[in-house]
Design a protein around this motif. Sequence first.
Motif, short mmCIF file in Angstrom:
data_model
loop_
_atom_site.label_atom_id
_atom_site.label_comp_id
_atom_site.label_asym_id
_atom_site.label_seq_id
_atom_site.Cartn_x
_atom_site.Cartn_y
_atom_site.Cartn_z
N TYR A 23 34.65 23.49 -6.22
CA TYR A 23 33.19 23.46 -6.31
C TYR A 23 32.58 22.23 -5.64
O TYR A 23 31.49 22.31 -5.11
N LYS A 34 19.51 26.57 -2.10
CA LYS A 34 19.88 27.26 -3.33
C LYS A 34 21.18 28.01 -3.06
O LYS A 34 21.39 28.52 -1.96
N GLU A 36 22.08 30.86 -4.06
CA GLU A 36 21.78 32.26 -3.72
C GLU A 36 21.46 32.41 -2.24
O GLU A 36 21.92 33.35 -1.59
N GLU A 49 26.12 36.08 -8.45
CA GLU A 49 25.69 35.96 -9.83
C GLU A 49 26.72 35.21 -10.67
O GLU A 49 26.37 34.34 -11.47
N VAL A 52 26.60 31.41 -9.64
CA VAL A 52 25.43 30.71 -10.18
C VAL A 52 25.63 30.41 -11.66
O VAL A 52 25.37 29.29 -12.11
N GLU A 53 26.13 31.38 -12.40
CA GLU A 53 26.35 31.19 -13.84
C GLU A 53 27.47 30.17 -14.08
O GLU A 53 27.33 29.29 -14.93
N ASP A 54 28.54 30.25 -13.34
CA ASP A 54 29.67 29.35 -13.53
C ASP A 54 29.29 27.91 -13.17
O ASP A 54 29.73 26.96 -13.82
N LEU A 55 28.47 27.75 -12.15
CA LEU A 55 28.07 26.41 -11.73
C LEU A 55 27.18 25.72 -12.75
O LEU A 55 27.06 24.49 -12.74
N LYS A 56 26.58 26.47 -13.66
CA LYS A 56 25.78 25.86 -14.73
C LYS A 56 26.66 25.00 -15.63
O LYS A 56 26.19 24.08 -16.27
N HIS A 57 27.96 25.30 -15.66
CA HIS A 57 28.90 24.60 -16.53
C HIS A 57 29.70 23.54 -15.78
O HIS A 57 30.49 22.83 -16.38
N TYR A 58 29.51 23.45 -14.48
CA TYR A 58 30.27 22.51 -13.65
C TYR A 58 29.59 21.15 -13.66
O TYR A 58 28.39 21.03 -13.44
N LYS A 59 30.36 20.14 -13.93
CA LYS A 59 29.83 18.78 -13.91
C LYS A 59 30.57 17.99 -12.83
O LYS A 59 31.78 17.89 -12.86
#
Length: 61
Positions: A23, A34, A36, A49, A52-59
Amino acid sequence: MAKQETKAEVKNFVNPFETGVNYKVFLDAVGDMKVEDYCKGHLEKEQIEFLVEDLKHYKQK
C-alpha cells in the motif's frame, strides 16, 4: 481518431494487487489523486471498492 486525454489519465499504473506492491508503494503512485480516479480503467469496480474500504484501515508509518 486520436484518444482524448483526460486529467485523470494515469501513465505507469501501479497495481496494488500485483505481487510485490504494497500500500505504501501504491499510495505514493496515487499521490494527490483519489484512489477511485487513479484506478478507473485499470481495475474492476469491485476491486476499487475493496481497495477504498481496505485503505480506510491502513495506517502509514
